[in-house]
Design an enzyme around this catalytic site. Structure first.
Site, PDB file in Angstrom:
ATOM      1  N   ARG A   1     -40.899  40.538  46.631  1.00 53.58           N
ATOM      2  CA  ARG A   1     -39.924  39.709  45.925  1.00 53.58           C
ATOM      3  C   ARG A   1     -40.177  39.686  44.420  1.00 53.58           C
ATOM      4  NH1 ARG A   1     -39.000  35.022  50.483  1.00 53.58           N
ATOM      5  NH2 ARG A   1     -37.056  35.933  51.233  1.00 53.58           N
TER       6      ARG A   1
ATOM      7  N   LYS B   1     -31.261  34.949  69.114  1.00 55.73           N
ATOM      8  CA  LYS B   1     -30.221  34.187  69.815  1.00 55.73           C
ATOM      9  C   LYS B   1     -28.811  34.509  69.316  1.00 55.73           C
ATOM     10  CE  LYS B   1     -31.654  30.132  69.007  1.00 55.73           C
ATOM     11  NZ  LYS B   1     -32.250  28.839  68.762  1.00 55.73           N
TER      12      LYS B   1
ATOM     13  N   GLY C   1     -33.859  38.530  57.436  1.00 56.67           N
ATOM     14  CA  GLY C   1     -35.269  38.530  57.065  1.00 56.67           C
ATOM     15  C   GLY C   1     -36.131  39.358  58.003  1.00 56.67           C
TER      16      GLY C   1
ATOM     17  N   GLY D   1     -31.272  34.404  54.820  1.00 53.19           N
ATOM     18  CA  GLY D   1     -30.173  33.457  55.031  1.00 53.19           C
ATOM     19  C   GLY D   1     -28.958  33.768  54.174  1.00 53.19           C
TER      20      GLY D   1
END
Ligand code: ADP
Ligand code: MG
Length: 396
Positions: A35, A200, A353, A377
């Site tokens: 990052r 999920k 991610g 996200g």
């Protein structure tokens, strides 16, 4: 979106930059500086143009309190090694230390403010509290550049409110992320294949609903595949299954049919008796999953099928691992899909991610993908077609 050029001559100007320096730490050692590296082009550009650069960032979740273990000191040190400029670290965010250091900053120098999340106003739901913090930050600088892509989906002071207090623009990282991800959501070159996996299905409903309207092919793997298989009437044993999503998933299957989207499900599965690294893997057909086993990866025939579909596409968006890639015995599907994106000529975007982490863990050369998003996200919300507050505020 406004770019750095719109801010005019930067020589001698104090430019406040929001970067995403939320790196993984082991004690005070940074275990992955990806990052920080991703933030360098913007910082270097501002320095080259003679600006005084003030950077704000967060690390971890200090929950509005000053906690030394979340200090940006390790980041300041690493940034100093990577960038061609002196880097100073303020002892606070908008206090005496930050004010004094900002006032004494020379052209071509970087000042890093302490963790913005040491101040509870940063993430406050109260607009007035955030605005007050934004006004304090704005006093440190003349201009604002938003480059923390990983946080642009957050309505927080250092992302959203500050952009309304100073002349503001997007940094190079944010610009590249938006350009790449919008190629996968707005006008993809066709055929367009979307590969979705992860744990999920309920985490990805928005992504499926949005991309089902854009894709020519939708390849499903990972834990979510079992809710799709069950919706088709198959038994899935102990696999991850969300009973309460069966109707929604049946709706997607119906919609895919109506739209002529090629919806592809696993034809075989790697099963194991339990969720464990050393569990014994067995390959079974998708319609023969034993009642006492769980599916932890797509099988070799599915791999072959998915790879051939991806090879036929001109644009590929991938979100969500095909299996439990953290366990080598169940990483085959994810490896095959990542390999197909890496080797193919299609425009390839990786969002999420864990998917980005999988590309690194499985040792792929990141430069062989068109774009690997730095924001989990935020990239998901873009794939859902949402408007992100930190982006909207940079638009005219
Ligand atoms: P991303 O962060 O890329 O959006 P997710 O967070 O949705 O991806 O999912 C990642 C997780 O899904 C991984 O930790 C992986 O182990 C898990 N996963 C993949 N396939 C399965 C499966 N068949 N059963 C259980 N978990 C799975
Ligand atoms: Mg994830």
């Amino acid at each position: 979106m406004r770019t750095i050029e719109s801010l005019g001559d930067l020589k001698g100007k104090r430019v406040l930059v929001r970067s995403d320096f939320n790196v993984p730490l082991d004690g005070d050692k940074i275990t992955d500086d990806g990052r920080i590296r991703a933030a360098l082009p913007t910082l270097q550009k501002l320095l080259d143009e003679g600006a005084k650069v003030i950077v704000m960032a967060h690390l971890g979740r200090p929950k509005g309190e000053v906690k030394p273990e979340f200090s940006l000191a390790p980041v300041a040190k690493r940034l100093g090694e990577l960038v061609d400029a002196p880097v100073k670290l303020a002892k606070d965010i908008t206090g005496e230390s930050a004010k004094e250091e900002a006032a004494n900053l020379e052209d071509g120098e970087i000042l890093l403010l302490e963790n913005v999340r040491f101040d509870p106003r940063e993430t406050s739901k109260d607009d007035a509290e955030r605005e007050e913090f934004a006004s304090e930050l704005a006093e440190l600088a003349d201009l604002f550049v938003s480059d923390g892509f990983g946080v642009v989906h957050r309505k927080q002071t250092s992302v959203y409110d500050i952009a309304q207090k100073l002349p503001s623009a997007s940094g190079l990282l944010v610009l590249k992320e938006i350009e790449s991800l919008s190629k996968a959501t707005d006008n993809p070159e066709r055929p367009y294949a979307v590969v979705l996996g992860g744990s999920k299905v309920s985490d990805k409903l928005g992504v499926i609903a949005n991309l089902l309207k854009k894709a020519d092919m939708l390849l499903i793997g990972g834990g979510m595949a079992f809710t799709f298989l069950k919706a088709q009437g198959l038994e899935v044993g102990k696999s991850l299954l969300e009973e309460d999503q069966l109707d929604t998933v049946k709706g997607y299957i119906e919609e895919a049919k109506e739209r002529g989207v090629d919806l592809v499900l696993p034809v075989d599965v790697v099963v194991a008796p339990e969720f464990a690294k050393d569990a014994t893997p067995t390959v079974v057909a998708a319609d023969e999953i034993p009642a006492d086993q769980m599916g932890l990866d797509i099988g070799p025939k599915s791999q072959e099928l998915y790879v051939s579909k991806i090879a036929a596409a001109k644009t590929v968006a991938w979100n969500g691992p095909m299996g439990v890639f953290e366990f080598p015995a169940f990483a085959g599907g994810t490896k095959a899909v990542a390999g197909a994106l890496s080797e193919g000529d299609a425009f390839s975007v990786v969002g999420g991610g864990d998917s980005a982490a999988a590309v690194r863990l499985l040792d792929f050369d990141e430069s062989t993908f068109s774009h690997i998003s730095t924001g989990g996200g935020a990239s998901l919300e873009l794939l859902e077609g949402k408007t992100l507050p930190g982006i909207a505020v940079l638009e005219d």
